[in-house]
Design a protein around this motif. Sequence first.
Motif, mmCIF file in Angstrom:
data_model
loop_
_atom_site.group_PDB
_atom_site.id
_atom_site.type_symbol
_atom_site.label_atom_id
_atom_site.label_comp_id
_atom_site.label_asym_id
_atom_site.label_seq_id
_atom_site.Cartn_x
_atom_site.Cartn_y
_atom_site.Cartn_z
ATOM 1 N N PRO A 1 -40.581 -43.337 50.859
ATOM 2 C CA PRO A 1 -41.213 -43.419 49.690
ATOM 3 C C PRO A 1 -41.225 -44.990 49.326
ATOM 4 C CG PRO A 1 -39.181 -42.542 49.085
ATOM 5 C CD PRO A 1 -39.283 -42.620 50.715
ATOM 6 N N LYS A 2 -42.312 -45.333 48.830
ATOM 7 C CA LYS A 2 -42.708 -46.850 48.575
ATOM 8 C C LYS A 2 -42.390 -47.124 46.817
ATOM 9 C CE LYS A 2 -45.589 -48.208 52.205
ATOM 10 N NZ LYS A 2 -45.789 -46.930 52.682
ATOM 11 N N GLU A 3 -42.840 -46.071 46.274
ATOM 12 C CA GLU A 3 -42.840 -46.184 44.583
ATOM 13 C C GLU A 3 -41.234 -45.881 44.256
ATOM 14 O OE1 GLU A 3 -44.635 -43.776 46.468
ATOM 15 O OE2 GLU A 3 -46.791 -44.644 46.051
ATOM 16 N N TRP A 4 -41.019 -46.596 43.131
ATOM 17 C CA TRP A 4 -39.852 -46.446 42.575
ATOM 18 C C TRP A 4 -39.261 -45.273 42.183
ATOM 19 C CZ3 TRP A 4 -35.276 -48.679 42.709
ATOM 20 C CH2 TRP A 4 -35.365 -50.137 42.898
ATOM 21 N N ASP A 5 -40.410 -44.309 41.639
ATOM 22 C CA ASP A 5 -40.048 -43.000 40.989
ATOM 23 C C ASP A 5 -39.577 -42.036 42.273
ATOM 24 O OD1 ASP A 5 -43.176 -41.729 40.469
ATOM 25 O OD2 ASP A 5 -42.744 -43.202 41.907
ATOM 26 N N ARG A 6 -40.561 -42.301 43.291
ATOM 27 C CA ARG A 6 -40.307 -41.513 44.487
ATOM 28 C C ARG A 6 -38.996 -41.667 45.172
ATOM 29 N NH1 ARG A 6 -44.669 -38.149 46.602
ATOM 30 N NH2 ARG A 6 -45.633 -37.572 44.705
ATOM 31 N N LYS A 7 -38.662 -43.150 45.144
ATOM 32 C CA LYS A 7 -37.294 -43.477 45.794
ATOM 33 C C LYS A 7 -36.233 -42.744 45.174
ATOM 34 C CE LYS A 7 -38.691 -47.889 47.845
ATOM 35 N NZ LYS A 7 -38.351 -49.273 47.784
ATOM 36 N N LEU A 8 -36.338 -42.902 43.813
ATOM 37 C CA LEU A 8 -35.074 -42.339 43.165
ATOM 38 C C LEU A 8 -34.889 -40.714 43.308
ATOM 39 C CD1 LEU A 8 -35.431 -44.242 39.603
ATOM 40 C CD2 LEU A 8 -33.547 -44.215 41.312
ATOM 41 N N LEU A 9 -36.142 -40.210 43.211
ATOM 42 C CA LEU A 9 -36.218 -38.556 43.581
ATOM 43 C C LEU A 9 -35.501 -38.281 44.830
ATOM 44 C CD1 LEU A 9 -36.973 -35.940 42.362
ATOM 45 C CD2 LEU A 9 -39.059 -36.153 43.438
ATOM 46 N N ARG A 10 -35.962 -39.200 45.832
ATOM 47 C CA ARG A 10 -35.645 -39.104 47.076
ATOM 48 C C ARG A 10 -33.947 -39.109 47.289
ATOM 49 N NH1 ARG A 10 -33.415 -38.779 50.930
ATOM 50 N NH2 ARG A 10 -33.826 -39.412 53.202
ATOM 51 N N VAL A 11 -33.525 -40.308 46.684
ATOM 52 C CA VAL A 11 -31.890 -40.366 46.728
ATOM 53 C C VAL A 11 -30.994 -39.363 46.426
ATOM 54 C CG1 VAL A 11 -30.160 -41.622 45.634
ATOM 55 C CG2 VAL A 11 -32.041 -42.788 46.369
ATOM 56 N N THR A 12 -32.011 -38.262 45.312
ATOM 57 C CA THR A 12 -31.108 -37.100 44.944
ATOM 58 C C THR A 12 -31.022 -35.823 45.909
ATOM 59 O OG1 THR A 12 -33.207 -35.906 44.214
ATOM 60 C CG2 THR A 12 -31.878 -37.397 42.592
ATOM 61 N N PHE A 13 -31.858 -36.310 47.180
ATOM 62 C CA PHE A 13 -32.122 -35.023 48.037
ATOM 63 C C PHE A 13 -30.728 -34.447 48.659
ATOM 64 C CE2 PHE A 13 -33.780 -32.579 51.433
ATOM 65 C CZ PHE A 13 -33.026 -32.941 52.401
ATOM 66 N N PRO A 14 -29.711 -35.044 49.234
ATOM 67 C CA PRO A 14 -28.714 -34.504 49.633
ATOM 68 C C PRO A 14 -27.603 -33.765 48.522
ATOM 69 C CG PRO A 14 -28.179 -36.953 49.672
ATOM 70 C CD PRO A 14 -29.702 -36.764 49.538
ATOM 71 N N PHE A 15 -27.866 -34.313 47.415
ATOM 72 C CA PHE A 15 -26.943 -33.720 46.414
ATOM 73 C C PHE A 15 -27.564 -32.463 45.842
ATOM 74 C CE2 PHE A 15 -24.390 -37.378 47.095
ATOM 75 C CZ PHE A 15 -25.151 -38.449 47.095
#
Lengths: 312, 616
Positions: free
Chosen positions: B306-320
Amino acid sequence: MGSLPAESQAALPDAPARPRRLPRGLLLVGGVLTLAVVELANALWAPHAAPKDADWQAAAAVVRAGFRAGDLIVASPPWADPVLRLWLGDLMPEAMVGRMDDARYGRVWQIAQRGARAREARGDERDRQRFGALTVSRYERPAAEITYDFLERWPEAQVSREEGPPGQPPTRVVPCVRDALGFTCPGPPAHVVRPGIYEIGATLRRGLSAPPVANAAVVLTWANVPLGRELAFAGGLHHVWLRKWPQGIVQLRVLVDGQLVATQRSGNRTGFQLGRADTSRWAGQKRTVRFEITADVPDGRMFDFVAEARNP
Amino acid sequence: MSSATRARDRLIAAVLAVLTVAWMLAVEGQQGIGRDEAQYMRAGEHYWGWFAELADNVREGHTRRSFTPKAIDRYWSDNAPDHPVVMKILFGVSWRLFHGREAAAGRPLHPIPYTLEHGALPIFPRASTAFRLPAIAMAALLVVLVFWFARRFVDPVAAAVAAVLAIAQPHTFFHAQIACFDAPVTTMAIAVAFAYWKSLRSARWGVATGVIYGLALGTKHNAWLMPAFLVAHWLWMRRGDWLRLRPPPIPLAFVSMAVLGPILFFLHWPWLWVDPVARARAYFNRHLEHEHYNFEYLGRNWNNPPKEWDRKLLRVTFPFVETGLTLPVTTLVLAGVGAWAFASRRRARVGRPAGEVTAASDALFLAGDGAGPRLAEDTTGGGFRRYLKACARPGADVDASPGSFLVAQFLGPMAIVALPSTPIFGGVKHFMPAFPFLAVCAGVGARHVMRQLRDLVPQRWPRTLPLGTGLLLCAPAVAETQRSHPDGLAHYNLLAGGFAGGASLGMNRQFWGYSVRPMLGWMAAHAPARGNIYWHDVLPDALSMYVRDGVMPPLGNAGGGEDAIRRSDLGLIILERHMVLYEGVFWESYRTTRPAYVRTREGVPVVTVYRRAGVP
């Protein structure tokens, strides 16, 4: 890895007596063991709570018996749609399943499970029946009167490519040729405008595929369009693989008699976007409606749109 | 520890291993063959072909013929440079030894010329089972290792709970029974970690860690990151030394891993021998530049960083989020209790004089010797020999803080996958190496619950209580896992709402095309006369294996892509979010929106089939 070191005593000696911390210990033990029992019970029970074929068969029979042409049938949650079409697909043509929205439908049948409710399931609930894990409901509400369906009337369009910088009069207008499948626009670059079913935002929609081209606008014009109070349109970028790398933004401009009434920008994240233009001032009149499609970087941008003039 | 205790523990470990193998062998036949799995089976058979040819060449006195580039590439270029070959060799060997008589229609479908009726010891009727056996054995090893490692902290019952919870996870169980590498590398993760743990007290294990690590590198590329998680723990434990600008001796295990690991990696893979530098580079680039395939997460399709901030934050949550929604909830809660137990033990130790412990927290664990890790032995001025001794046994005291070790091994893989630039197309399998350590933590949590329960109930119950409690704590995980089979990847836990809840949350339902297995009979019964079937994501290798297994006759294949749908008369779609567009092609080509068949799991569609009307 067979032996533990001498100082590692995992077999615990009896702990010396100590004051009971009943509340916290009891909470912990009670909570964990209760959770275990609940989770176990759910694992054993949940498979039996799913809808069975007999439930679908009975629900479908009710819908089939009461169905009228022009009704809408939906499943809720939406992921159950393939099963819905398995049972009632003969009543669900492409026009229904790939619809722009539900405004034209005055009667909506919903087959729902697990307490879900579809966005389309609004209006007065006139019927509700339960069959096992499924609930069949019928909703009625005033339907939009469609004064002109641009997708159905695609053969009546004039399609052209207007070359030149945006915001300026075109330097050249290249007419596109209509055939049985759509419009072919001679190149370079050659391109086509075609009706079909397209995947936009992981949903399937009927629409007109009108990909943008470089340094030009793809223009679709319908003359003598009987307008209603609103002109509803929707569009987006088709094809999941083509939304992976290309980054260009597609702009759709909607004009009535040369007057701009709406614009819409579509990118990789926008999905299938619905827009509405207020055409009250022309309601009941016939006007020329024009759709212009451009893109900053048109490569790999498969734009599709659909529109209808209506009285909501 | 007494020999009787050791013997009992070995017996428990053996029983757990046997039960694991028995469970998997009982159910794996229902498990479809995934796209990648079929390729690894094919590669395994290819690699066997090289060994068979080598044996022939040795017999004839022409051994060197097997080591020419042409001979090597004829067999070993299959699935190269994608993955190293430890498991694929085992798959091939196991198949050759144990496969029963394959279906006659499957004879032409071998990747190498093969005329034998069956393997040397034909104990499995299906060839696919024989291929899968090594992976299943690795799953049993995982269970044993978790048991042994947990035994360092808790009693046998709680350690057995940890072992069961390590395998009784729907997504892990799915991966563990198939001929792939994700579960085996999870086993290797705890094997390397355990070996490192033991190396803190033993020079012999310091060397062994390097050997085990070399095998891990030969299992899957996740292994290249394992040292980072171990080093992170060691740096943390030796932080006092670093703060005093006194670098501690480097553990022998790290040196061994750095030296023996790459050597074994190179030696184990003949394909590398032909052009070591170029081919090693190709292997690394394959994974460093790996394309982001499609994956559905929370209602969105992810196929790019992801390039956008909101998508990056959402993506960080993935493994958890995936961990929180795929693991059985009781397991998660027990791990939380275990983490709390570790943390409270640490809090109890901090600030207390060495040797003083609190009964509540330390009663859970080994009788440690103090308030935490000491500084490393001061080797300055002590000569090189003293330095080497300190390297060989770098710090038995680090096991005074097992919680930090488990945290490092658990969070390490999770943190890597949390990076927005990391592909997530495999879902849980990308960070499965974190889960054995979570299971150990859950075992500690189970122990704590049992202790609390023992204090609450009348004294006449204590003998049976731990075992009964352990069984109850394992039961939900086992039940959920069995419930999920053979659609483990579509299953989500009680918090998510099961199969239906996962679908409603927009969580990934599957990949690899394995879910057609239960409906192959239907496909055969409705196959068009022209044999033009569109199999979507079920690749020819998987179809070949189904034919060899005798679960499906050869049915024909219209090929791949949208044009193949238009050529077909019967076709299926594996339902994944990004595959929707193919259904539109069916609607247009077959002129219907009505499927002929929908395979569901607890009401959630997983495969849709269309049949063109009016064709024989």
